[in-house]
Design a protein around this motif. Structure first.
Motif, PDB file in Angstrom:
ATOM      1  N   VAL A  21      -9.210  10.904 -10.988  1.00  0.00           N
ATOM      2  CA  VAL A  21      -9.894  12.028 -10.355  1.00  0.00           C
ATOM      3  C   VAL A  21      -8.905  13.172 -10.166  1.00  0.00           C
ATOM      4  O   VAL A  21      -7.857  13.004  -9.556  1.00  0.00           O
ATOM      5  N   ASP A  24     -10.610  19.292 -10.453  1.00  0.00           N
ATOM      6  CA  ASP A  24     -11.705  19.951 -11.170  1.00  0.00           C
ATOM      7  C   ASP A  24     -12.452  19.064 -12.156  1.00  0.00           C
ATOM      8  O   ASP A  24     -13.413  19.490 -12.771  1.00  0.00           O
ATOM      9  N   LYS A  25     -12.012  17.826 -12.328  1.00  0.00           N
ATOM     10  CA  LYS A  25     -12.683  16.947 -13.291  1.00  0.00           C
ATOM     11  C   LYS A  25     -12.409  15.488 -12.965  1.00  0.00           C
ATOM     12  O   LYS A  25     -11.534  15.158 -12.170  1.00  0.00           O
ATOM     13  N   VAL A  26     -13.159  14.611 -13.607  1.00  0.00           N
ATOM     14  CA  VAL A  26     -12.987  13.167 -13.490  1.00  0.00           C
ATOM     15  C   VAL A  26     -12.911  12.593 -14.901  1.00  0.00           C
ATOM     16  O   VAL A  26     -13.734  12.924 -15.750  1.00  0.00           O
ATOM     17  N   ASP A  52     -16.795  17.771 -15.479  1.00  0.00           N
ATOM     18  CA  ASP A  52     -16.284  18.647 -14.447  1.00  0.00           C
ATOM     19  C   ASP A  52     -16.986  18.325 -13.126  1.00  0.00           C
ATOM     20  O   ASP A  52     -18.087  17.783 -13.088  1.00  0.00           O
ATOM     21  N   MET A  53     -16.332  18.641 -12.018  1.00  0.00           N
ATOM     22  CA  MET A  53     -16.832  18.273 -10.693  1.00  0.00           C
ATOM     23  C   MET A  53     -18.190  18.901 -10.368  1.00  0.00           C
ATOM     24  O   MET A  53     -19.026  18.256  -9.731  1.00  0.00           O
ATOM     25  N   ASP A  54     -18.437  20.114 -10.807  1.00  0.00           N
ATOM     26  CA  ASP A  54     -19.728  20.754 -10.534  1.00  0.00           C
ATOM     27  C   ASP A  54     -20.880  19.973 -11.168  1.00  0.00           C
ATOM     28  O   ASP A  54     -21.925  19.774 -10.556  1.00  0.00           O
ATOM     29  N   LYS A  57     -21.436  16.705  -9.175  1.00  0.00           N
ATOM     30  CA  LYS A  57     -22.125  16.957  -7.910  1.00  0.00           C
ATOM     31  C   LYS A  57     -23.609  17.210  -8.128  1.00  0.00           C
ATOM     32  O   LYS A  57     -24.453  16.691  -7.387  1.00  0.00           O
TER      33      LYS A  57
END
Length: 65
Positions: A21, A24-26, A52-54, A57
């Motif tokens: 993690v 900004d990304k996983v 990407d995290m967005d 989510k």
């Protein structure tokens, strides 16, 4: 999606090697390999996925509904 925690844990243990993690990304490293042919040799590469995290989510919120 089924929200069955024991099944989810079993799937994770069976198929995922590690999760990294970042802010900004996983990155997900699977226990599966992909075979890639290059000229006369065959290379076995670890299978990875990156999101990407967005995006993560948004998808997580949609699953909670």
């Amino acid at each position: 999606m089924t929200k069955n925690l024991p099944i989810c844990k079993n799937i994770l243990k069976e198929y995922i090697n590690k999760v990294v993690v970042y802010m900004d990304k996983v990155e997900i490293y699977f226990k599966l390999n992909i075979i890639e042919q290059q000229e006369l040799s065959v290379i076995s590469l670890p299978m990875t996925a990156e999101e990407d995290m967005d995006t993560i989510k948004r998808e997580y919120k949609s699953l909670l509904k």
